[in-house]
Design an enzyme around this catalytic site. Structure first.
Site, short mmCIF file in Angstrom:
data_model
loop_
_atom_site.label_atom_id
_atom_site.label_comp_id
_atom_site.label_asym_id
_atom_site.label_seq_id
_atom_site.Cartn_x
_atom_site.Cartn_y
_atom_site.Cartn_z
N SER A 1 -0.11 -4.67 3.75
CA SER A 1 1.11 -4.25 4.42
C SER A 1 1.00 -2.79 4.80
CB SER A 1 2.31 -4.43 3.49
OG SER A 1 2.17 -3.50 2.43
N LYS A 2 1.70 -2.46 5.88
CA LYS A 2 1.54 -1.11 6.40
C LYS A 2 2.12 -0.05 5.48
CE LYS A 2 5.43 -1.57 9.53
NZ LYS A 2 5.81 -1.89 10.90
N ARG A 3 2.97 -0.45 4.55
CA ARG A 3 3.50 0.54 3.61
C ARG A 3 2.40 1.08 2.71
NH1 ARG A 3 8.03 0.66 5.15
NH2 ARG A 3 9.28 -1.20 5.52
N LYS A 4 1.42 0.22 2.44
CA LYS A 4 0.38 0.64 1.50
C LYS A 4 -0.94 0.95 2.17
CE LYS A 4 2.56 -1.66 -2.29
NZ LYS A 4 2.67 -2.91 -2.97
N ASN A 5 -1.14 0.46 3.36
CA ASN A 5 -2.42 0.59 4.05
C ASN A 5 -2.12 0.57 5.53
OD1 ASN A 5 -5.02 0.64 2.94
ND2 ASN A 5 -4.87 -1.46 2.23
#
Ligand code: GLU
Length: 495
Positions: A252-256
């Site tokens: 997910s873009k929150r983490k990567n």
């Protein structure tokens, strides 16, 4: 039989590494069998699909060298390859299902659906909504029909029993019919849902093998049912493992960062990206880590895919990219660097902004280096401000990040309008509001216009730097995210 595979991305948002991952494996499978690989654009969600996002899919897959034989931009015998251009077709097929009793018209309102689901849940039943649950008394159905009330077309599915899906990597997978709902096939606006459009297109486009993400496995019975209703053979199914963040959660873009453009802007080589994606759940027979697309193609075997969730780890990708970079001779290194960002196009974007701010060329790198760098080297102290604290600024950055994520048209004026609106709603001077944004984007408040900078470095890099700045300021906890998101929505609504 000619093997035909496809990748079928929806053109919403940034081009996702998951799309490239699916494209790679579909391409390899088709090539290995001397078949064709097709690109289909699934843009039936008209409110979220954009031409810019579609173009970004073409550009990023081409950059990676994952070329398709048929697609919206290259044509082919089975087109059109954009679902929005096939709308009439889906309505016809939906009508066919209505006529032979495989589908039914449903006049239930969203509120009614919600309460039907709540009732099911309250009664402790672990199952999905079926046609019988949705049925209205005959006169009420007739009344709504006569009044022209909105309706959808839904699929009849079995109430219970097991459905067996044969998967190339898993063998037979049994799924419970009770959990499959009477899927909407055609929406009120006449647009098909994924299920109808996907089945009709895979069939009409002669797709023989569907290699898609694991997230679709649970709903595969509805696809299978549709093939049966039409009397068509279902293509061989293959569900690839989901890419994961290093903490094993779904990528997910929150983490990567998940946008291919981000990696391109960061200066990863396309061959390293493809190499790394090829290592996601797959390996060369000799287990070597560095290999080219040609090498992968020469020994490709889908059965070598292992199902344990592959971790997309940016550090490993960087290591691999380093291996590729070191192999370039100096001339090739220079050539690639120039193609990447040390080129006329980039220079012409930057020069107008720095010309008036330098007295000698030797100041140029210092003033404009951030336009080509990765994350700026900043600490909490970089954000120091006479009137505002870092916690407050972190909130602003988060609001702006959300607004920037929702922004369709990445232009300086639109970015400024978003920032100004938030600043006004927060009752903060725009100059103060932009202070942490300068630090996040350029690494210093003393730079040229930050919205111009954001336009130059692009959406993906800008968002990544905003996220990075929020992390430098201590990050936002899950609990805080909820609170801030509520506040952000209120701000947007002008409350
Ligand atoms: N449009 C779907 C997606 O973007 C396609 C899934 C499939 O390959 O069937 O995930």
């Amino acid at each position: 039989m000619t093997v035909r595979t496809r990748v079928a991305p929806s053109p919403t948002g940034d081009p996702h590494v998951g799309t490239a991952y699916m494209a790679l494996f579909n391409l390899c499978f088709a090539r290995q069998h001397g078949g064709q690989f097709i690109l289909r654009i699934e843009d039936t969600d008209q409110s979220r699909s954009t031409a810019a996002s579609e173009q970004a899919i073409f550009d990023s897959l081409r950059w990676l060298g994952l070329d398709w034989d048929e697609g919206p931009d290259v044509g082919g015998d089975a087109g059109p390859y954009r679902q929005s251009e096939r709308k009439a077709l889906y309505a016809e097929y939906a009508q066919q299902l209505l006529d032979n009793g495989h589908a039914f018209r449903c006049y239930r309102s969203p509120q009614e659906l919600e309460s039907l689901r709540a009732e099911l849940k309250a009664s402790g039943q672990q199952r999905a909504l079926k046609a019988a649950d949705l049925a209205l008394p005959e006169d009420e159905q007739a009344r709504r029909e006569a009044a022209g009330e909105p309706s959808v077309i839904r699929l009849h599915v079995p109430d219970d029993g097991r459905c067996v899906i044969n998967d190339m990597l898993r063998g037979d997978v049994e799924l419970d019919w009770a959990l499959q709902d009477a899927q909407v096939l055609l929406k009120g606006d006449g647009m098909p849902t994924y299920f109808l459009a996907n089945v009709v297109d895979d069939h009409l486009m002669g797709i023989t093998h569907v290699i898609r993400g694991e997230e679709w496995l649970n709903s595969a019975p509805k696809l299978k049912r549709l093939y049966e209703c039409f009397g068509w053979d279902m293509p061989q199914q293959c569900h690839m493992p989901l890419l994961r963040n290093p903490d094993k959660s779904k990528l997910s873009k929150r983490k990567n960062p998940t946008s291919i453009n981000f990696y391109r802007r960061m200066g990863y080589l396309p061959e390293a990206m493809v190499n790394y994606l090829g290592r996601m759940g797959w390996s060369m027979p000799d287990e070597r880590e560095k290999f080219s697309l040609e090498e992968m193609l020469s020994v490709f075997d889908i059965q070598r895919v292992s199902l344990g969730g592959p971790v997309f780890d940016v550090e490993k990708l960087s290591w691999l990219n380093g291996q590729w970079l070191r192999e370039l001779d100096d001339d090739a290194f220079l050539a690639r660097l120039q193609t990447w960002a040390f080129n006329r196009e980039m220079a012409m974007k930057v020069i107008p902004h720095i010309k008036s701010r330098v007295e000698t060329f030797s100041e140029v790198v210092d003033k404009a280096g951030f336009c080509v760098s990765g994350m700026p080297a900043i600490t909490e102290a970089s954000f120091d401000h006479a009137r505002h604290g870092t916690d407050e600024m972190k909130e602003w950055l988060q609001y702006l990040l959300w607004s920037a994520e929702a922004l369709r048209d990445w232009q300086r004026d639109n970015l400024f309008a978003e920032a100004k609106r938030l600043a006004d709603d927060l009752d903060v001077k725009i100059k103060d509001f932009l202070h942490p944004v300068f630090v996040a984007i350029a690494g210093t408040p003393a730079s040229f216009s930050v919205v111009d900078s954001m336009e130059i470095i692009g959406a993906d890099m800008s968002r990544a730097r905003l996220r990075h700045a929020i992390d430098v300021l201590g990050g936002v906890s899950k609990k805080q995210v909820k609170k801030l998101e509520k506040r952000w929505r209120e701000l947007l609504a002008g409350e």
